[in-house]
Design an enzyme around this catalytic site. Structure first.
Site, PDB file in Angstrom:
ATOM      1  CE  LYS A  14      -2.357  -0.639   3.545  1.00 42.95           C
ATOM      2  NZ  LYS A  14      -2.260  -1.861   4.140  1.00 42.95           N
ATOM      3  NE  ARG A  89      -4.650  -0.518   9.925  1.00 44.61           N
ATOM      4  CZ  ARG A  89      -2.999   0.400   9.007  1.00 44.61           C
ATOM      5  NH1 ARG A  89      -3.333   1.441   9.102  1.00 44.61           N
ATOM      6  NH2 ARG A  89      -2.358  -1.317   9.529  1.00 44.61           N
ATOM      7  NE  ARG A 128       7.389  -2.753   6.093  1.00 45.88           N
ATOM      8  CZ  ARG A 128       6.233  -2.930   5.993  1.00 45.88           C
ATOM      9  NH1 ARG A 128       5.852  -2.297   4.712  1.00 45.88           N
ATOM     10  NH2 ARG A 128       5.429  -3.055   7.090  1.00 45.88           N
ATOM     11  NE  ARG A 134       6.705  -0.808   9.725  1.00 46.29           N
ATOM     12  CZ  ARG A 134       5.768  -0.281   9.232  1.00 46.29           C
ATOM     13  NH1 ARG A 134       5.723  -0.189   7.905  1.00 46.29           N
ATOM     14  NH2 ARG A 134       4.658  -1.402  10.084  1.00 46.29           N
ATOM     15  NE  ARG A 145       1.802  -4.371  10.769  1.00 52.34           N
ATOM     16  CZ  ARG A 145       3.241  -4.779  10.265  1.00 52.34           C
ATOM     17  NH1 ARG A 145       4.104  -5.501  10.910  1.00 52.34           N
ATOM     18  NH2 ARG A 145       2.810  -4.050   8.711  1.00 52.34           N
TER      19      ARG A 145
HETATM   20  P1  AMP Z   1       0.790   0.735   8.712  1.00 50.78           P
HETATM   21  O1  AMP Z   1       1.957   1.755   8.779  1.00 50.78           O
HETATM   22  O2  AMP Z   1      -0.318   1.130   8.332  1.00 50.78           O
HETATM   23  O3  AMP Z   1       1.154  -0.605   8.317  1.00 50.78           O
HETATM   24  O4  AMP Z   1       0.477   1.485  10.061  1.00 50.78           O
HETATM   25  C1  AMP Z   1       1.429   0.681  10.695  1.00 50.78           C
HETATM   26  C2  AMP Z   1       0.950   0.466  12.671  1.00 50.78           C
HETATM   27  O5  AMP Z   1       0.450   1.944  13.158  1.00 50.78           O
HETATM   28  C3  AMP Z   1      -0.120  -0.481  12.903  1.00 50.78           C
HETATM   29  O6  AMP Z   1      -0.259  -1.559  12.724  1.00 50.78           O
HETATM   30  C4  AMP Z   1      -1.034   0.364  13.731  1.00 50.78           C
HETATM   31  O7  AMP Z   1      -0.638   0.265  15.685  1.00 50.78           O
HETATM   32  C5  AMP Z   1      -1.168   1.765  13.349  1.00 50.78           C
HETATM   33  N1  AMP Z   1      -2.026   2.465  12.708  1.00 50.78           N
HETATM   34  C6  AMP Z   1      -1.649   3.177  11.665  1.00 50.78           C
HETATM   35  N2  AMP Z   1      -3.201   3.414  10.879  1.00 50.78           N
HETATM   36  C7  AMP Z   1      -3.629   2.815  11.704  1.00 50.78           C
HETATM   37  C8  AMP Z   1      -5.276   3.365  12.100  1.00 50.78           C
HETATM   38  N3  AMP Z   1      -5.584   3.680  10.757  1.00 50.78           N
HETATM   39  N4  AMP Z   1      -5.814   3.200  13.498  1.00 50.78           N
HETATM   40  C9  AMP Z   1      -5.128   2.530  14.026  1.00 50.78           C
HETATM   41  N5  AMP Z   1      -3.729   2.497  14.219  1.00 50.78           N
HETATM   42  C10 AMP Z   1      -3.266   1.843  13.114  1.00 50.78           C
END
Ligand code: AMP
Length: 188
Positions: A14, A89, A128, A134, A145
């Site tokens: 994404k 989400r 990754r 990360r 996740r």
């Molecule tokens: P991502 O980079 O989109 O995979 O997001 C990394 C982490 O950030 C996720 O596993 C959540 O802990 C937090 N996060 C990102 N976007 C959201 C969201 N819309 N709602 C809640 N937590 C989020």
């Protein structure tokens, strides 16, 4: 097509695709994950609060995430369009986004779901982890996740489908090919 959401499991690509797509469409790519990570590395209060959820593979509470997105969408560069990556989400976030946009007489133009093979996703995330380091890319956290995604976020595709907004795009294969498919899905 200027108010867009990109959905898909962790590791679907994404972030990469959001940047490509937003670049071609001339709109900002807004990633809640990136905003949280920036706050973590700057050591802000928001970052400190979010970090323990992120490290565990859990979602940051809706109130916090919603307030952060409301602020970001109020910035001038998002006035004519945006591509949201990683938001909404949860169903509560969908409702909040509806009201944020509705207050300005706006709505989403399309929601794209990037579909991938789950085994492939785990492989991509582990790779990754090696490259980017990360902290939420360890195997148990990756599994959590994915679980959280399927429990809380996957149902949003049905919700947006029932509104006639959903477009599904195959996220497997070459980055450039996926970008082409995404652009075709938006223009088609
Ligand atoms: P991502 O980079 O989109 O995979 O997001 C990394 C982490 O950030 C996720 O596993 C959540 O802990 C937090 N996060 C990102 N976007 C959201 C969201 N819309 N709602 C809640 N937590 C989020």
């Amino acid at each position: 097509m200027s108010r867009l959401v990109l959905l898909g499991p962790p590791g679907a690509g994404k972030g990469t695709q959001a940047k490509e797509l937003a670049g071609s469409l001339g709109i900002p790519a807004i990633s809640t994950g990136d905003i949280f990570r920036a706050n973590v590395s700057e050591g802000t209060q928001l970052g400190r609060m979010a970090q323990r959820f992120m490290d565990a593979g859990e979602y940051v509470p809706d109130e916090v995430t919603n307030a952060m997105v409301r602020d970001r969408l109020a910035a001038p560069d998002a006035a004519d369009g945006f591509l949201l990556d990683g938001y909404p989400r949860t169903v509560a976030q969908v409702e909040e986004l509806d009201s944020m946009l509705g207050e300005h007489g706006q709505g989403l133009d399309a929601v794209i779901e990037l579909t991938v093979d789950t085994d492939e996703v785990v492989k991509r995330l582990l790779k990754r982890a090696e490259i980017e380091g990360r902290p939420d890319d360890t195997e148990p956290v990756i599994r959590r996740r994915l679980e959280v995604y399927f429990e809380q976020t996957a149902p949003l595709t049905q919700l947006y489908d029932s509104r006639g907004l959903l477009r599904r795009v195959d996220g497997m294969g070459d980055v450039a090919d996926v970008t082409k498919r995404l652009l075709a899905a938006l223009h088609g």
